[in-house]
Every structure is written in structure tokens, then in C-alpha cells.
Write a protein that holds these residues in place. Structure first.
Motif, PDB file in Angstrom:
ATOM      1  N   THR A  27      41.053  61.400  70.496  1.00 53.17           N
ATOM      2  CA  THR A  27      42.490  61.520  70.746  1.00 53.17           C
ATOM      3  C   THR A  27      43.199  62.211  69.594  1.00 53.17           C
ATOM      4  O   THR A  27      43.976  63.162  69.793  1.00 53.17           O
ATOM      5  N   ARG A  87      52.684  54.950  72.433  1.00 60.70           N
ATOM      6  CA  ARG A  87      52.186  55.500  73.687  1.00 60.70           C
ATOM      7  C   ARG A  87      53.265  56.287  74.409  1.00 60.70           C
ATOM      8  O   ARG A  87      53.063  57.447  74.801  1.00 60.70           O
ATOM      9  N   ARG A  88      54.428  55.697  74.586  1.00 59.54           N
ATOM     10  CA  ARG A  88      55.500  56.391  75.297  1.00 59.54           C
ATOM     11  C   ARG A  88      55.963  57.633  74.540  1.00 59.54           C
ATOM     12  O   ARG A  88      56.262  58.674  75.135  1.00 59.54           O
ATOM     13  N   VAL A  91      53.180  60.376  74.978  1.00 55.76           N
ATOM     14  CA  VAL A  91      53.150  60.913  76.343  1.00 55.76           C
ATOM     15  C   VAL A  91      54.398  61.758  76.604  1.00 55.76           C
ATOM     16  O   VAL A  91      54.312  62.852  77.179  1.00 55.76           O
ATOM     17  N   ALA A  94      53.999  65.015  74.795  1.00 61.07           N
ATOM     18  CA  ALA A  94      53.002  65.865  75.464  1.00 61.07           C
ATOM     19  C   ALA A  94      53.581  66.498  76.724  1.00 61.07           C
ATOM     20  O   ALA A  94      53.270  67.655  77.049  1.00 61.07           O
ATOM     21  N   ILE A  95      54.420  65.761  77.450  1.00 56.28           N
ATOM     22  CA  ILE A  95      55.054  66.317  78.646  1.00 56.28           C
ATOM     23  C   ILE A  95      56.019  67.442  78.267  1.00 56.28           C
ATOM     24  O   ILE A  95      56.078  68.491  78.937  1.00 56.28           O
ATOM     25  N   ALA A 186      46.180  69.407  77.071  1.00 49.70           N
ATOM     26  CA  ALA A 186      47.284  68.446  77.031  1.00 49.70           C
ATOM     27  C   ALA A 186      47.079  67.321  78.042  1.00 49.70           C
ATOM     28  O   ALA A 186      47.390  66.152  77.756  1.00 49.70           O
ATOM     29  N   ILE A 190      46.835  63.333  77.197  1.00 50.15           N
ATOM     30  CA  ILE A 190      47.659  62.282  77.805  1.00 50.15           C
ATOM     31  C   ILE A 190      46.785  61.160  78.349  1.00 50.15           C
ATOM     32  O   ILE A 190      47.089  59.969  78.162  1.00 50.15           O
ATOM     33  N   VAL A 193      45.570  59.082  75.501  1.00 46.56           N
ATOM     34  CA  VAL A 193      46.652  58.268  74.933  1.00 46.56           C
ATOM     35  C   VAL A 193      46.845  56.997  75.748  1.00 46.56           C
ATOM     36  O   VAL A 193      46.995  55.900  75.191  1.00 46.56           O
TER      37      VAL A 193
END
Length: 475
Positions: A27, A87-88, A91, A94-95, A186, A190, A193
Motif C-alpha cells: 500500500t 482510510r477516508r 480514499v 485517491a478519488i 489508483a 484504493i 487502503v
């Protein structure tokens, strides 16, 4: 989280690939790969994109906006990790990075590319910062240096593989395909993650983003970038001085803030964290001149083609990763302290050897200098980063850790601007004869050597006392 252990001598490389740590290793290395490969993919394919969609005058801004937004994102990384949970935050970042990649890949104008690059920078800045902050959370102290060694290998692979992959895709498919290489990377990131990164936030307070300070950081780095395109030396100096004033003011205000972005002793001259951050900043500032001017000089002075000149430049990454792997097995704290101090010394030596190589017209000596610079980073960077992380005050480890990649990027930006200022003062752009080009190049690297001396002095001033307890750690 992991507490430090007394079995450091038992640490092995293979442990990173055990079921306990393999997912975390993958990761974090993939987070680094997103940043590393993206830079090489874009730099290789973007000129072709410009020929198709136009916007040549804006091409430099595709890199400038990415850099500025990545530094702003990195500066907010620790805050987002604490308030949203790692985590949030990862993510979400990454988005944002994915959205920017898709916008740039399917762009029909350079304006759309710039929007995509800005989003890529913002997302990747947050990713890099949080991945650094997660290293001491996910790995015991004995493995941290090896994690940095693994990440150095990723950089070396990207340095060679990135331009090759991007070049092949651009020539055989499309420049858009080169951009889209980021998409599967990516998506895998995710997925990892969700599997490995903790969900919970460390603070229950509502998210309060210090937009003014983040904007000031972006403005300061933008001034640094603008210095490189100013037409007169006076304007360049004003831009660099203005950037320094803004960034110093941000640090001063941050120390009194209720929502700090930086550790409370950031850049203090009396603590391991403060002095360590100075080294993290100054080493890239000194090295940036080689990234900007070495390849160009090799081509113009000695007639090297892009491949040969690129290989000379890439020897920096090879030396960094090779040495990082070799020294990662060092566990004795006294020897690690020596490695940290050796790093800036090798950097200064390498820069001085570059000056000597160009003075004597000896390409082999230049190559030795470039590899010495890479060795300086390889021998010290992992231990320096770990020292800053482990020496942070209670509750400030995330901010100290997340600041490391952000400060490294800022160092390269500042160093590139300073190198450009010196180059213009030394008439590098106007040099038409080999003698004039050689003299200007030697001036650029001589100034970089002096900047490196400041990092070396800081290295010997660094108070290295290993913390025996991570106050912020929980079993």
C-alpha cells in the motif's frame, strides 16, 4: 499501532513480505509509485499532447500547478488524517487524483489539462503525506528504515520505467494512454487502503480547515515558481524573497494556531525535529540544480543525446536506492546518527565534484559526483525521516511525519527557483561558447555546494537522542 521493540537486530527484509506486513508494504509503496510514475509519465507524454490540442505557452503551468497543489495537499495531510481518519482521507484523496487523471486524459484543451493536473497534485499531496504518517503506525521501529529503502527502490524503478512506458504508449497508442496508466494503479491503491488502513479518526472535533494558511503556503510556492519565469534578475529576487517572507510568516502563525499544520517545534534550532526539518528542506534545495541543469548542460556542452544524458541523471536515483538498501540493515543508533551526518557531507562532496568535473572537462568525474549526491540521500534519508518521526512531541507525530514529503517537494521547488536565479545571473541562457557554458554551469553548482554546506552544518548540530517510548503509540 506499533511500539518500539528491542529486537532490532532481528529485522529482515523478508519480514516486509510476511502476511503481517506485506499488504501495508504494498500500500505505502503504491502510494509512492502514484507520485513517482505520474511525474515521469506526464513529463514524457505532455509535449505530444500539446502538439495535438495546443497550449504550448501553458505547458509549464501543468507542472507548476501540480507542484503547488501537491504541497498544499501535503500540508493538510496530517489534519485530514486526524479529523477524517486515515482510510477516508486516503480514499478521498485517491478519488480526487483519479478525477484529475481522467480530466487530463480526455482533455480537449490545455485548460482542461491544467484542471486535471491541479486535482492530481492536490490528491497526490495528501496521499504522500498520509502514507508517510502511516509508516510508524503500521510498522515497528526496526522495520522503518527498510520501508524507506523499499520506497527508494520504487523511485528508481519509476526513474527508468516511467519514461520508457510513457514513451512506448505515446508512440504506439496515444499520449492519453500514458495518462491512463494511473487509473489501475489508483484503483488497486484504493482497494488496499480499504483492506489495511484503519478507519477511525484520532480526533472527534469537526473538520476545520485553515484555508488562510493553506492559501498562503500555495501563494508562497507560486511566488517561487513565478521566479523561474521572470524576465529580470530583480523580479526573480523579489519573488524568492517574497516567498520566503510568506512561508516564514505561515510557520510563525501556525505555532499559535488551535489547528496547527506543523509540529510545534518545526524549524526550531534546539530540537531534533526542528533541525531535522531544516536538513529535509536544505538537501533538496541544494540538489535541485542538478535536476534542472545537468541534462541540458550534458547535451549542449558535450553533445550527449537524450538517452545518454538521461542515464547520467538517473544515476542519482540508482545510487540513492542502492545505498538505501545497503544501509537499511544498520540498527545501531550511533551508526545511524553517523549515517545522517554523512548524507549531507556526501551531497556537498558530490556537488563539488560536479564543479571539478566540468572544470576539467571530464564526464566520468561528473558521473561520480552525481552518484555521490544520490548516495548522500540514500545513506541518510530513511534514518533522518525516522529520527524526525520518533522525536516528535506527544500528539505531534502525524504532523511531523506528514510534513516530510511536503517539505521535500517544497525544497525542490525553492531549489529550482534559486538555481534559475543563479543561472540567469551567470548568463547561462546567453552562453553560446563551450567556455561560457562551462563557467555558468560551474557557478550554478558552486552555489548549490554552499547551500549543501548549510545542510551539513545542520547535520552535525542535530541532537540525536532516540525516544524509548512512543507516547502516541497504542498497542
Amino acid at each position: 499501532m506499533h511500539e518500539p521493540d528491542d529486537t532490532a537486530s532481528d529485522a529482515r527484509w523478508s519480514e516486509l513480505l510476511t502476511p503481517q506486513f506485506s499488504a501495508a508494504t504494498t500500500t505505502l509503496c503504491l502510494g509512492v509509485a502514484l507520485f513517482a510514475f505520474n511525474g515521469f509519465l506526464v513529463s514524457t507524454s505532455l509535449p505530444t499532447a500539446v502538439r495535438e490540442i495546443g497550449g504550448l505557452k501553458l505547458i509549464s503551468w501543468a507542472f507548476t500547478l501540480y507542484l503547488v497543489l501537491s504541497i498544499v495537499g501535503g500540508a493538510s495531510g496530517a489534519l485530514l488524517k486526524g479529523r477524517l481518519g486515515p482510510r477516508r482521507a486516503l480514499v478521498g484523496a485517491a478519488i480526487v487524483f483519479l478525477a484529475g487523471t481522467l480530466i487530463a486524459a480526455f482533455a480537449s484543451s490545455m485548460t482542461e489539462v491544467l484542471v486535471g493536473r491541479a486535482l492530481q497534485g492536490l490528491g497526490e499531496g495528501v496521499i504522500a503525506a498520509i502514507c508517510y504518517a502511516l509508516i510508524p503506525d503500521l510498522f515497528p521501529s526496526r522495520l522503518v528504515a527498510k520501508v524507506f529503502g523499499a520506497e527508494a527502490v520504487v523511485w528508481a524503478i519509476a526513474a527508468f520505467g516511467g519514461p520508457l512506458v510513457a514513451g512506448l504508449l505515446t508512440e504506439t497508442v496515444s499520449w492519453r494512454a500514458a495518462f491512463l496508466v494511473n487509473v489501475p494503479m489508483a484503483l488497486i491503491f484504493i482497494a488496499l487502503v480499504f483492506r489495511i488502513v484503519p478507519r477511525s479518526a484520532t480526533e472527534a472535533a469537526p473538520l476545520s480547515v485553515p484555508f488562510l494558511r493553506l492559501g498562503a503556503i500555495g501563494g508562497g510556492i507560486m511566488l517561487v515558481a513565478l521566479a523561474g519565469v521572470m524576465q529580470t534578475l530583480t523580479l526573480e529576487v523579489l519573488c524568492v524573497a517574497g516567498a520566503a517572507a510568506v512561508l516564514i510568516a505561515v510557520v510563525a502563525v501556525d505555532r499559535r494556531s488551535r489547528t496547527p499544520l506543523f509540529p510545534s517545534d518545526a524549524f526550531a534550532l534546539t530540537s531534533t525535529v526542528g533541525i531535522g526539518l531544516w536538513i529535509v528542506l536544505l538537501m533538496p534545495v541544494a540538489q535541485a540544480s542538478t535536476s534542472v541543469y545537468l541534462v541540458m548542460t550534458l547535451q549542449n556542452l558535450w553533445g550527449y543525446g537524450p538517452t545518454m544524458a538521461g542515464a547520467f541523471s538517473a544515476s542519482f536515483a540508482v545510487a540513492w536506492s542502492s545505498i538505501a538498501i545497503l544501509v537499511a540493515n544498520v540498527q545501531d543508533q550511533r551508526r545511524r546518527a553517523q549515517m545522517i551526518r554523512l548524507g549531507p557531507a556526501l551531497l556537498v562532496t558530490g556537488l563539488a565534484v560536479l564543479v571539478l568535473g566540468f572544470s576539467a572537462d571530464l564526464p566520468g568525474v561528473v558521473l561520480v559526483g552525481q552518484m555521490s549526491i544520490g548516495a548522500g540521500f540514500g545513506v541518510s534519508w530513511g534514518f533522518l525521516s525516522q529520527s524526525v518521526m520518533e522525536s516528535a512531541r506527544d500528539g505531534e507525530r502525524d504532523r511531523a511525519s506528514a510534513l516530510l514529503p511536503t517539505l521535500q517537494s517544497a525544497g525542490y521547488a525553492i531549489g529550482a527557483a534559486v538555481a534559475g536565479l543563479v543561472a540567469n545571473a551567470a548568463s547561462y541562457p546567453q552562453a553560446t561558447s563551450p567556455e561560457a557554458l562551462r563557467a555558468a554551469t560551474m557557478t550554478i553548482f558552486a552555489v548549490s555546494t554552499m547551500i549543501g554546506l548549510a545542510a551539513m552544518v545542520a547535520g552535525f548540530a542535530l541532537p540525536l537522542r532516540r525516544k524509548t517510548v512512543f507516547a502516541a503509540d497504542l498497542s
